[in-house]
Design a protein around this motif. Structure first.
Motif, short mmCIF file in Angstrom:
data_model
loop_
_atom_site.label_atom_id
_atom_site.label_comp_id
_atom_site.label_asym_id
_atom_site.label_seq_id
_atom_site.Cartn_x
_atom_site.Cartn_y
_atom_site.Cartn_z
N SER A 173 1.47 2.39 -3.70
CA SER A 173 0.31 2.38 -4.59
C SER A 173 0.44 3.35 -5.76
O SER A 173 -0.11 3.12 -6.84
CB SER A 173 -0.97 2.71 -3.80
N VAL A 178 -3.96 -1.48 -2.28
CA VAL A 178 -5.07 -0.84 -1.55
C VAL A 178 -5.77 -1.89 -0.71
O VAL A 178 -5.62 -3.09 -0.95
CB VAL A 178 -6.09 -0.17 -2.51
N SER A 183 0.82 -1.22 0.00
CA SER A 183 0.00 0.00 0.00
C SER A 183 0.85 1.27 0.00
O SER A 183 0.44 2.31 -0.51
CB SER A 183 -0.94 0.00 1.21
#
Length: 404
Positions: free
Chosen positions: A147, A242, A144
Motif C-alpha cells: 500500500s 486497503v 495490501s
C-alpha cells in the motif's frame, strides 16, 4: 470444490471480474492458476480476437460473416482494417503484459525466490492488465502489503489504466506519430478517464482522511497514494491496497458509482463505459443550455448515439436493481454490502466487502449471470435475444407530455 464454485471461478476469470469464493493464492494448485490465467487472457482480449488469431496462424481466410462478428466485438464502425486491428490488439496486449511482468518480477525478487518472483510477475501482469483482479497474495489480502510501495502502485495503476483504455485507444496512442491527431473517441476516453481518476482521488482522500480504520493514522503521502490507487482500481481493476470494508459508507457508495461507470468501450473492463457517461453528461448540459445537439470537442453527436447511451444506462440500472433485489431476498447481509457486490459483479470489477464467500447457491448463480451480462454488455444481449425489425415505413403523429 463443488461444481457451482468451479463455475463461479471460471466465469469470474473469463469475464475478467475477480470475485472469488476461495483465495486464489492459497486454495488453487499451479494447474488451477494457469487455467485461471488462460481464461483471463481469452476473456480480456476477446474470444473473437483469439479465434481470429488462430485463423491467421493457420493461414485461413477470414469470411465476411466472421468479419461482421469481429466488427461488433471490437465496437468498430466498419469491417475495413479489422484483421490489421486484431494483429495490433494481440501485439499491444502481449507487449504491455511482458513489460508489466518484467517490472513486477524486478520488485518481487526482493520478497521471494527468483522462480516464484517470475511466476508472480507473469500472473499479476496478465491479471492486472486485463482488469481481472485475481492475485496470489493469499488470505484475500490483495496488494495490501504494498500500500505504501510507490513502485508497485505506479506499475499496477499503469497496467489497469492502459487495459481500461480499450485497444482502439491504444492503437490511436501508438499511431500518434503517424497521424498527429486523435479521434473523437480517444479524446473522450482520455479526458473522461483523467477527470474520473482526479475526482475519485479527491473524494476518497477527503472522505477517508480522518478514518482511523483505513488510512486515517498514516501520513499525507500514503493517504494520497491509497486514494489514487482506489480511484483507479474501482473502475474495473479489482486489486486493492486497503480493505474496502473499513471505508466509510459514503466512500463505499461513491466507489459503487465509479464501478457502475467502469472502463472504456473495447477494453478489458465493464460498466456503462466512460463514453456513455460522457454522452449523458453532454446531453444534460445541452438540455440545460437549451441546445438541440450534444457537442463534444466541437463535434456534434448523432441523436442515435444519445438514445443508445440512455438505453444502455437504463438497462444497466435495471439489471443492477434486479440483481440487488434478488440478493436482498436470498442473502442475510446489509443492503449496501449487497449493492456493492452486485455492482462489482456487473461492472466486472472484482472488489468485494466480504460477501462473495458467504453467498448461497442462488446468490452465486445470480452473481454468475451478472458477471456474464456485464462482460457481454446489456445492449449486445438485448440485440441478440430481441426480435429483428426492419426500418419503420411510417411515423406516428407527435404528442406532448409534461416532464419534470
Amino acid at each position: 470444490m463443488s461444481f457451482i464454485d468451479a463455475l463461479f471461478t471460471s466465469t469470474s476469470a473469463m469475464c475478467v471480474t475477480g470475485l472469488v469464493v476461495f483465495d486464489t493464492g492459497t486454495y488453487f494448485s499451479t494447474f488451477g492458476h494457469w487455467v485461471i490465467l488462460l481464461l483471463i487472457q481469452i476473456g480480456g482480449i476477446g474470444f473473437m480476437t483469439v479465434a481470429t488469431l488462430f485463423a491467421l496462424i493457420l493461414r485461413r481466410k477470414i469470411s465476411l460473416k466472421e468479419r461482421l462478428i469481429l466488427q461488433e466485438s471490437l465496437n468498430q464502425g466498419s469491417i475495413e482494417g479489422l484483421v490489421r486491428l486484431v494483429r495490433k490488439v494481440i501485439v499491444y496486449a502481449l507487449a504491455l503484459e511482458t513489460v508489466g511482468a518484467i517490472l513486477f518480477f524486478i520488485r518481487f525478487m526482493f520478497d521471494m525466490p527468483v522462480g516464484k518472483a517470475l511466476y508472480h510477475g507473469v500472473f499479476h501482469s496478465i491479471s492486472i492488465f486485463n482488469n481481472a483482479g485475481f492475485d496470489l497474495s493469499g488470505e484475500f489480502k490483495s496488494f495490501s502489503a504494498y500500500s505504501s510501495d510507490v513502485y508497485m502502485n505506479i506499475v499496477s495503476m499503469a497496467l489497469i489504466i492502459l487495459g481500461g483504455f480499450g485497444f482502439i485507444v491504444l492503437a490511436d496512442l501508438f499511431d500518434w506519430r503517424k497521424k498527429q491527431r486523435f479521434s473523437l473517441h480517444t479524446k473522450v476516453v482520455l479526458s473522461v478517464t483523467a477527470i474520473l481518476i482526479v475526482v475519485g482521488t479527491l473524494v476518497i482522500f477527503i472522505f477517508e482522511y480522518t478514518n482511523g480504520r483505513s488510512v486515517g493514522d498514516t501520513g499525507f503521502g500514503h493517504k494520497l497514494l491509497v486514494s489514487l490507487f482506489q480511484s483507479v482500481t474501482t473502475r474495473s481493476g479489482g486489486v486493492t491496497t486497503v480493505d474496502v470494508t473499513e471505508f466509510r459508507q459514503a466512500t463505499q457508495f461513491f466507489i459503487i458509482i465509479l464501478m457502475f461507470i467502469g472502463a472504456s468501450p473495447g477494453s478489458t473492463g465493464g460498466g456503462i463505459k466512460t463514453t456513455t457517461f460522457a454522452v449523458l453528461v453532454g446531453a444534460v448540459l445541452a438540455m440545460i443550455r437549451g441546445k438541440d445537439d450534444v457537442v463534444l470537442f466541437r463535434l456534434r453527436l448523432a441523436q442515435e448515439r444519445v438514445y443508445k447511451a440512455v438505453t444502455v444506462t437504463l438497462f444497466c440500472i435495471g439489471i443492477v436493481m434486479l440483481g440487488t433485489m434478488v440478493l436482498a431476498t436470498t442473502e442475510d447481509a446489509a443492503f449496501l454490502k449487497i449493492l456493492f457486490e452486485v455492482t462489482s459483479a456487473f461492472g466486472t470489477v472484482g472488489l468485494s466487502m466480504g460477501l462473495t464467500g458467504d453467498l448461497t447457491v442462488t446468490g452465486k448463480i445470480t452473481i454468475i449471470i451478472l458477471m456474464f451480462i456485464g462482460r457481454l454488455g446489456p445492449l449486445t444481449l438485448t440485440y441478440a435475444l430481441g426480435p429483428k425489425q426492419g426500418r419503420a415505413l411510417y411515423r406516428h403523429a407527435e404528442g406532448k407530455i409534461i416532464i419534470g
